[in-house]
Design a protein around this motif. Sequence first.
Motif, PDB file in Angstrom:
ATOM      1  N   TYR A  19      32.159  41.763  39.946  1.00 52.57           N
ATOM      2  CA  TYR A  19      32.237  42.599  41.146  1.00 52.57           C
ATOM      3  C   TYR A  19      30.940  42.502  41.946  1.00 52.57           C
ATOM      4  O   TYR A  19      30.960  42.395  43.182  1.00 52.57           O
ATOM      5  N   SER A  22      30.649  39.021  43.631  1.00 57.44           N
ATOM      6  CA  SER A  22      31.564  38.929  44.770  1.00 57.44           C
ATOM      7  C   SER A  22      31.070  39.778  45.936  1.00 57.44           C
ATOM      8  O   SER A  22      31.141  39.347  47.094  1.00 57.44           O
ATOM      9  N   HIS A 177      40.169  38.823  48.727  1.00 55.99           N
ATOM     10  CA  HIS A 177      38.840  38.447  48.229  1.00 55.99           C
ATOM     11  C   HIS A 177      38.560  36.968  48.510  1.00 55.99           C
ATOM     12  O   HIS A 177      37.475  36.602  48.997  1.00 55.99           O
ATOM     13  N   SER A 287      38.980  34.065  41.025  1.00 57.17           N
ATOM     14  CA  SER A 287      39.590  35.349  41.372  1.00 57.17           C
ATOM     15  C   SER A 287      40.778  35.688  40.485  1.00 57.17           C
ATOM     16  O   SER A 287      41.029  36.859  40.198  1.00 57.17           O
ATOM     17  N   VAL A 291      39.131  38.849  39.321  1.00 61.38           N
ATOM     18  CA  VAL A 291      39.475  39.804  40.375  1.00 61.38           C
ATOM     19  C   VAL A 291      40.903  40.322  40.204  1.00 61.38           C
ATOM     20  O   VAL A 291      41.121  41.542  40.113  1.00 61.38           O
TER      21      VAL A 291
END
Length: 322
Positions: A19, A22, A177, A287, A291
């Motif tokens: 996190y 990113s 994202h 991702s 993610v």
Amino acid sequence: MRLFKDASYKFIEKRRTAYVVSAIVIATGIAAMGYNIVSLGSWQNYGVDFLGGSLVQVRFDQPTSDAELREALGGATAPPITQFGGEGTGEFVIRAPLDESVSITQVADNVETQIRANLTDRTFEVVRRELVGAKVGGELQQKALLAVLFSFLLTLIYLAFRFELRFGLAAVIATAHDILITLGFLAIFRVEIALPTVAAILTILGYSLNDTIVVFDRIRENMRMKGARKRDPVDLVNQSINETLPRTVLTSGTTLAVLCALLVLGGAVIRDFTIVLMLGVVIGTYSSIFVASPALIEIQKRWGMGQSASEKKKARPQPATV
């Protein structure tokens, strides 16, 4: 031989680090977009396809440098010039912005006239001419944005139907994202946004979604196993990611190998397109693990594990029998 046999990596436990990484990359990209608005007048380096104007590609028969060509076209006021095909080829791409005082065709003609007038000792040929009006460029910007938003909507609908709504929401979060990081990369390095670039971004959406669905499908299979409801969701998702890891690595690796060959052998015409695709493969793989899967767990924590239609039917109270 099976890659990553009996792998048991703790991917979800590293989600907070992911996190932070990113967030830093996305924040840097947003800052670059803001700087571009101040310095370029737009948040991305839009090309002729979106702003309107003329693109003229010329090839000189004699050795010519970009500095000589720039001086011939006005020096500091010259339009952007890019060497085409590497050093020594004598090919250049000239992107003349739209001038409201003259027609688009005249803009391209003026470029050729200036070269002939100021480089009298050189001979050249015009390899390519592209003309785009301002209205067409504005429409292309709108349609490109609508294409991305429409893909988000279709992703949510498909996964909500194919899996459950929570899977669709997690996939949309991961896809958003990927788009933010890609746009940030384009803004930081001021890669020219043309129609092939938009095609590359849409391809990234498809690749990221495909990789995410593979992981989600295995998560769903493991959720249906006996005793899965009693397991820690983090352990279950980690197991699913590790089980699909060989497929993920092989798919990403072979795709990157092809794109590397395309980058080296494809030439300058598709270089930006290939670079964006390579970036998208890396981001899409990242991702789907760091993610999409953690987002699914966070959604489950806040709104429950969720039940499929068959599970709801089994859980529904049955009428009493006499």
